[in-house]
Structures are given as structure tokens and as C-alpha cells.
Design an enzyme around this catalytic site. Structure first.
Site, PDB file in Angstrom:
ATOM      1  N   ASP A  11       0.850  -1.270   0.012  1.00 36.22           N
ATOM      2  CA  ASP A  11       0.036   0.135  -0.053  1.00 36.22           C
ATOM      3  C   ASP A  11       0.869   1.160  -0.029  1.00 36.22           C
ATOM      4  OD1 ASP A  11      -2.003  -1.990   0.174  1.00 36.22           O
ATOM      5  OD2 ASP A  11      -2.905  -1.105   2.052  1.00 36.22           O
ATOM      6  N   ASP A  49      -4.858  -0.911  -1.889  1.00 34.19           N
ATOM      7  CA  ASP A  49      -5.807  -0.766  -1.242  1.00 34.19           C
ATOM      8  C   ASP A  49      -6.795  -0.142  -2.377  1.00 34.19           C
ATOM      9  OD1 ASP A  49      -6.801  -1.169   1.326  1.00 34.19           O
ATOM     10  OD2 ASP A  49      -6.906   0.987   1.818  1.00 34.19           O
ATOM     11  N   HIS A  51     -10.623   0.614  -2.574  1.00 33.63           N
ATOM     12  CA  HIS A  51     -11.844   0.391  -2.383  1.00 33.63           C
ATOM     13  C   HIS A  51     -13.105   1.167  -3.453  1.00 33.63           C
ATOM     14  CE1 HIS A  51     -10.413  -0.703   1.480  1.00 33.63           C
ATOM     15  NE2 HIS A  51      -9.821   0.423   1.794  1.00 33.63           N
ATOM     16  N   HIS A  55     -17.456   2.651   0.534  1.00 35.47           N
ATOM     17  CA  HIS A  55     -16.998   1.253   1.096  1.00 35.47           C
ATOM     18  C   HIS A  55     -17.339   1.346   2.697  1.00 35.47           C
ATOM     19  CE1 HIS A  55     -13.997  -1.635   2.585  1.00 35.47           C
ATOM     20  NE2 HIS A  55     -14.171  -2.167   1.873  1.00 35.47           N
ATOM     21  N   HIS A  84     -10.662   6.977   1.494  1.00 34.42           N
ATOM     22  CA  HIS A  84      -9.356   6.804   1.051  1.00 34.42           C
ATOM     23  C   HIS A  84      -9.124   5.658  -0.058  1.00 34.42           C
ATOM     24  CE1 HIS A  84      -9.679   3.554   3.980  1.00 34.42           C
ATOM     25  NE2 HIS A  84      -8.778   2.928   3.080  1.00 34.42           N
ATOM     26  N   LYS A 109      -6.682  -4.911  -2.973  1.00 36.38           N
ATOM     27  CA  LYS A 109      -7.804  -5.572  -1.702  1.00 36.38           C
ATOM     28  C   LYS A 109      -8.640  -4.436  -1.415  1.00 36.38           C
ATOM     29  CE  LYS A 109      -4.080  -4.227   1.419  1.00 36.38           C
ATOM     30  NZ  LYS A 109      -4.587  -3.270   2.121  1.00 36.38           N
ATOM     31  N   CYS A 154      -2.077  -2.764   7.427  1.00 38.87           N
ATOM     32  CA  CYS A 154      -2.028  -3.725   6.515  1.00 38.87           C
ATOM     33  C   CYS A 154      -0.724  -4.480   6.374  1.00 38.87           C
ATOM     34  CB  CYS A 154      -2.112  -2.902   5.230  1.00 38.87           C
ATOM     35  SG  CYS A 154      -3.845  -2.596   5.035  1.00 38.87           S
TER      36      CYS A 154
HETATM   37  C1  VGL Z   1      -4.787   0.739   5.596  1.00 37.64           C
HETATM   38  C2  VGL Z   1      -6.395   1.738   7.141  1.00 37.64           C
HETATM   39  C3  VGL Z   1      -7.181   1.511   6.324  1.00 37.64           C
HETATM   40  C4  VGL Z   1      -3.103   0.459   5.407  1.00 37.64           C
HETATM   41  C5  VGL Z   1      -5.620   0.407   4.698  1.00 37.64           C
HETATM   42  O1  VGL Z   1      -2.663   0.219   4.327  1.00 37.64           O
HETATM   43  O2  VGL Z   1      -2.436   0.112   6.397  1.00 37.64           O
HETATM   44  N1  VGL Z   1      -5.088   1.249   6.855  1.00 37.64           N
HETATM   45  N2  VGL Z   1      -6.987   0.800   4.841  1.00 37.64           N
HETATM   46 ZN    ZN Z   2      -8.428   0.867   3.240  1.00 33.28          ZN
END
Ligand code: VGL
Ligand code: ZN
Length: 210
Positions: A11, A49, A51, A55, A84, A109, A154
Site C-alpha cells: 500500500d 488498497d 475501495h 466502502h 481513502h 484488496k 496492512c
Molecule cells: C490501511 C487503514 C485502512 C493500510 C488500509 O494500508 O494500512 N489502513 N486501509
Molecule cells: Zn483501506
């Protein structure tokens, strides 16, 4: 046969970097470190990430909720985040300096609107696979080196699930940055210790570690 190693870069996206919607402090500091690391692995996998808008992990989707509230979802407790990494937006793009062309695969994901997905292996229900474990097994990968954003979300769950899936997992700490929400960082170190997941520095990673 010796098991190959893979690097998983989690990410490293604009929304997790300074100026982004869910900025991790010094998030873009991982970019040069990750680029150096990617050059040392034959197998590089990026996660993204990804979404849909609206979401279920977004506070904006839940009436009366504010970002960073924690609610109970059918699959367990869920931190509510600012919107996000919405599919196709600039915030969801990889940081422009990340050497993303090095990657053999990108795992996207968090696409199911009803379930968050911190781990690159499973959605947060711990049932729905992303296919990553199968990909790694096909590549004869036995050892995983994990880095990226955020260390205590993550990266943490990717590392833990990787270990639970039977991979030998190491986290490269200087190529990660944490959010540190409600002692999530301390919980992460405890979880790594319990799972036998070591933390190392990128300088300790040799080319094609076996
Ligand atoms: C993440 C919060 C929400 C991450 C992703 O990549 O750690 N944290 N979505
Ligand atoms: Zn996320």
C-alpha cells in the site's frame, strides 16, 4: 529445492503519504527504501488498497460516525477511516516515485464494499482469499519479506496471515511507517513476537535471500 523469497510492498499509495486522505506520518519515507529492496528480489508483489466509493470501512458511510471511531461489524471490530484509496482516483495510485514497474503482480484488496481487507491474503472476515497464497506457492516462494504502509495495519495483518499460511515471514522495519492508533503499534510488536515474525533493517537484506 530451496524456497525462493518474495518481497511484498504494501500500500505505498498517495492517500497513505503526506497530503493524502489517510496520511501515515512520513509515509513517503518508505519509497526510496522500498525501491532499493525491490532491486534485490526476483519476486516482487505490490498491494494496493482499492475501495469502491461508499466502502463500509469509511466513516462517511455510517450515519453519525466520525473517522477513527471503532464499530462492530459482522466479522469483528472495524476502525472507521476517512474515505481513502477509492478505485481509480489519484489517492489510490502508487506514489509516483515508487518503482512499481518492478512488480510481477499487484494484489488489489478491499474491493468488497461490505468487508475491509487489511491483509494481502484474506479479507478481514478471514475467509475470503485474495489468491496471493496460491500465487506464491506456484512460484515456489517460501520466504516473505514484508514492508510498506501502514506497519500496524496492512503490513501487520499481511505478515501475520503469511506466517499463518506457512510462509517464513520477516518484516523490514525501516521500510515501514506506522499509524499508531490506540496503541496499535505496541499491539503489532506483540503480535509479531507471538507469531515468531522478526523485524530487520533493509541493510540486512541480501540480494535474493535464501
Ligand atoms: C490501511 C487503514 C485502512 C493500510 C488500509 O494500508 O494500512 N489502513 N486501509
Ligand atoms: Zn483501506
Amino acid at each position: 529445492m530451496a524456497h525462493a523469497a518474495a518481497l511484498i510492498v504494501v500500500d505505498v499509495q498517495n492517500d497513505f503519504c503526506p497530503g493524502g486522505a489517510l496520511a501515515v506520518p512520513d509515509g513517503d519515507g518508505v519509497v526510496p527504501v522500498a525501491n532499493d529492496l525491490m532491486a534485490r528480489f526476483d519476486h516482487v508483489i505490490l498491494t494496493q488498497d482499492w475501495h469502491p466509493s461508499g466502502h463500509g470501512s469509511f466513516a462517511s458511510y455510517h450515519e453519525g460516525a466520525t473517522a477513527y471511531d471503532v464499530i462492530e461489524m459482522p466479522y469483528g471490530s472495524q476502525v472507521l477511516w476517512p474515505d481513502h484509496c477509492v478505485q481509480g482516483t489519484d489517492g489510490a495510485a502508487f506514489h509516483r516515485d515508487l518503482d512499481a514497474d518492478r512488480a510481477g503482480a499487484v494484489i488489489r484488496k478491499g474491493r468488497n464494499p461490505a468487508i475491509d481487507s487489511y491483509s494481502a491474503f484474506f479479507e478481514n472476515d478471514h475467509v475470503t482469499h485474495t489468491g496471493l497464497a496460491g500465487l506464491l506457492r506456484e512460484l515456489a516462494v517460501g520466504r516473505l519479506f514484508v514492508c510498506g504502509l501502514a506497519l500496524d495495519f496492512c503490513v501487520r495483518y499481511t505478515a501475520e496471515d503469511g506466517a499463518a499460511q506457512g510462509f517464513q515471514v520477516t518484516v523490514i522495519e525501516d521500510a515501514c511507517r506506522p499509524i499508531d492508533l490506540d496503541s496499535s503499534l505496541a499491539a503489532t510488536y506483540e503480535a509479531f513476537q507471538a507469531a515468531g515474525i522478526p523485524l530487520i533493517e533493509s541493510s540486512e537484506v541480501q540480494r535474493d535471500p535464501l
